[in-house]
Design a protein around this motif. Structure first.
Motif, PDB file in Angstrom:
ATOM      1  N   SER A  12       0.906  -0.918  -0.125  1.00 25.06           N
ATOM      2  CA  SER A  12       0.295   0.078   0.142  1.00 25.06           C
ATOM      3  C   SER A  12       0.842   1.045  -0.246  1.00 25.06           C
ATOM      4  N   GLU A  13       0.237   2.461  -0.227  1.00 25.35           N
ATOM      5  CA  GLU A  13       1.157   3.604  -0.390  1.00 25.35           C
ATOM      6  C   GLU A  13       1.430   4.128   1.160  1.00 25.35           C
ATOM      7  N   VAL A  60      -8.905  -0.800  -3.971  1.00 26.41           N
ATOM      8  CA  VAL A  60      -8.128   0.706  -4.274  1.00 26.41           C
ATOM      9  C   VAL A  60      -9.253   1.865  -4.405  1.00 26.41           C
ATOM     10  N   THR A  74      -7.899  -4.776  -6.775  1.00 27.71           N
ATOM     11  CA  THR A  74      -8.473  -3.231  -7.619  1.00 27.71           C
ATOM     12  C   THR A  74      -9.508  -2.393  -7.006  1.00 27.71           C
ATOM     13  N   ARG A 115       2.466  -7.777  -4.622  1.00 24.73           N
ATOM     14  CA  ARG A 115       3.852  -7.578  -5.288  1.00 24.73           C
ATOM     15  C   ARG A 115       4.597  -9.019  -5.336  1.00 24.73           C
ATOM     16  N   GLU A 149      -6.185   4.293  -1.902  1.00 24.88           N
ATOM     17  CA  GLU A 149      -4.742   4.173  -2.149  1.00 24.88           C
ATOM     18  C   GLU A 149      -4.493   3.136  -3.202  1.00 24.88           C
ATOM     19  N   ASN A 150      -3.319   3.387  -3.861  1.00 26.02           N
ATOM     20  CA  ASN A 150      -2.949   2.559  -4.875  1.00 26.02           C
ATOM     21  C   ASN A 150      -2.241   1.134  -4.095  1.00 26.02           C
ATOM     22  N   MET A 151      -2.613  -0.098  -4.606  1.00 27.70           N
ATOM     23  CA  MET A 151      -2.429  -1.391  -3.677  1.00 27.70           C
ATOM     24  C   MET A 151      -1.631  -2.373  -4.720  1.00 27.70           C
ATOM     25  N   SER A 152      -1.140  -3.294  -4.287  1.00 29.45           N
ATOM     26  CA  SER A 152      -0.835  -4.449  -5.302  1.00 29.45           C
ATOM     27  C   SER A 152      -0.314  -5.656  -4.348  1.00 29.45           C
TER      28      SER A 152
END
Length: 291
Positions: A77-78, A126, A123, A136, A131-134
């Motif tokens: 997360s950011e 988010v 997605t 990873r 916040e942008n999340m991924s």
């Protein structure tokens, strides 16, 4: 190549070298940061060569063990604030559950999670959390006994560092102690056989260059290198490291004394290897005001 003040600062921060030494190292290596670190080490001017990238990303690592298989998943997360969010933690726990049946990261992202793919679930989150999340990274390990450990736990089974250890023989208590050692010391590999030959050769060359600076005869240098590479292996390979629980023995010896063999390990740390450009906040505000 022009050597900038920011380049000198970066090299100083990563090695502890003096300003003029850092500038000279960059000049000698035409601005190649990695080569400059090696140059400083050769001259005995680097206090410590930091080999990993700066940790900048936030989020959580979750670990899950199902029988003889363990998985570790990193979800970014950011901000650290989101890592403490109950909804985010619930999502990460769900992703870890799904990961126990996934072969790799791509399979995990495509896997079903409550009627949607994991990737689509993230997605959608988010849009809700803002916040942008991924997702990873994912790593898996198998063994007769697989033990997990989380350092700086934010919730059960998830935190900033997640470790999995696979053993033949031994017990959960031994596995937990070894996992805690791995979290603290961060070995590069299980044993010498698992180290990247290129990394070993590079370290050997650095040590040869350092030894040559001493001006000693080649025969003496050869003996010095043997000793220094043995010390290097004792620092970066798990089975040869001094056990944090009992520094009088190596981790490998401690396992053997307990009738166990370490067959593998996984260590994931949030944001490991990710470098984020640091913004000049004052300049950013000024720029926004002008706009």
């Amino acid at each position: 190549m022009a050597i900038t003040a920011s380049m000198v600062k970066e090299l100083r921060d990563s090695t502890g070298a003096g300003m003029m030494d850092a500038k000279k190292a960059l000049t000698e290596t035409d601005g190649d940061m990695e080569a400059a670190v090696d140059w400083l080490r050769t001259k005995g001017l680097a206090k410590a060569a930091k080999k990993s990238g700066r940790t900048a990303a936030e989020g959580l690592v979750a670990v899950k063990v199902d029988g003889g298989r363990g998985v570790a998943v990193e979800v970014n997360s950011e901000t650290d604030f989101v890592g403490k969010n109950a909804d985010f933690q619930k999502m990460v726990a769900g992703i870890a559950d799904v990961a126990t049946g996934a072969a790799d990261l791509d399979a995990l992202k495509a896997a079903d999670m409550n009627g949607k793919s994991v990737e689509q679930t993230v997605t959608d989150a988010v849009a809700v959390i803002g916040e942008n999340m991924s997702v990873r990274r994912m790593a898996a390990i198998e063994g007769s006994t697989v033990v997990s450990y989380v350092h700086n736990a934010a919730a059960p089974g998830m935190g900033k560092i997640g470790v999995l250890v696979a053993l033949d023989g031994g017990n959960e208590e031994l596995g937990k102690q070894i996992a805690m050692h791995i979290a603290a010391v961060n070995p590069a590999s299980l044993s010498e056989d698992d180290l990247d030959p290129a990394v070993v050769e590079k370290e050997k060359q650095v040590q040869i260059d350092i030894a040559k600076e001493s001006g000693k005869p080649d025969a003496v240098i050869e003996k010095m290198i043997v000793g220094r590479m043995k010390k290097y292996m004792s620092e970066v390979t798990l089975v040869n490291q001094a056990f944090v629980v009992n520094p009088d023995v190596t981790v490998g010896q401690a396992a053997a004394d307990a009738g166990a063999t370490i067959t593998g390990f996984v260590r994931l740390e949030v944001g490991e290897g990710i470098e984020v450009v640091k913004e000049d906040f004052a300049a950013e505000v000024a720029k926004a005001a002008k706009g």
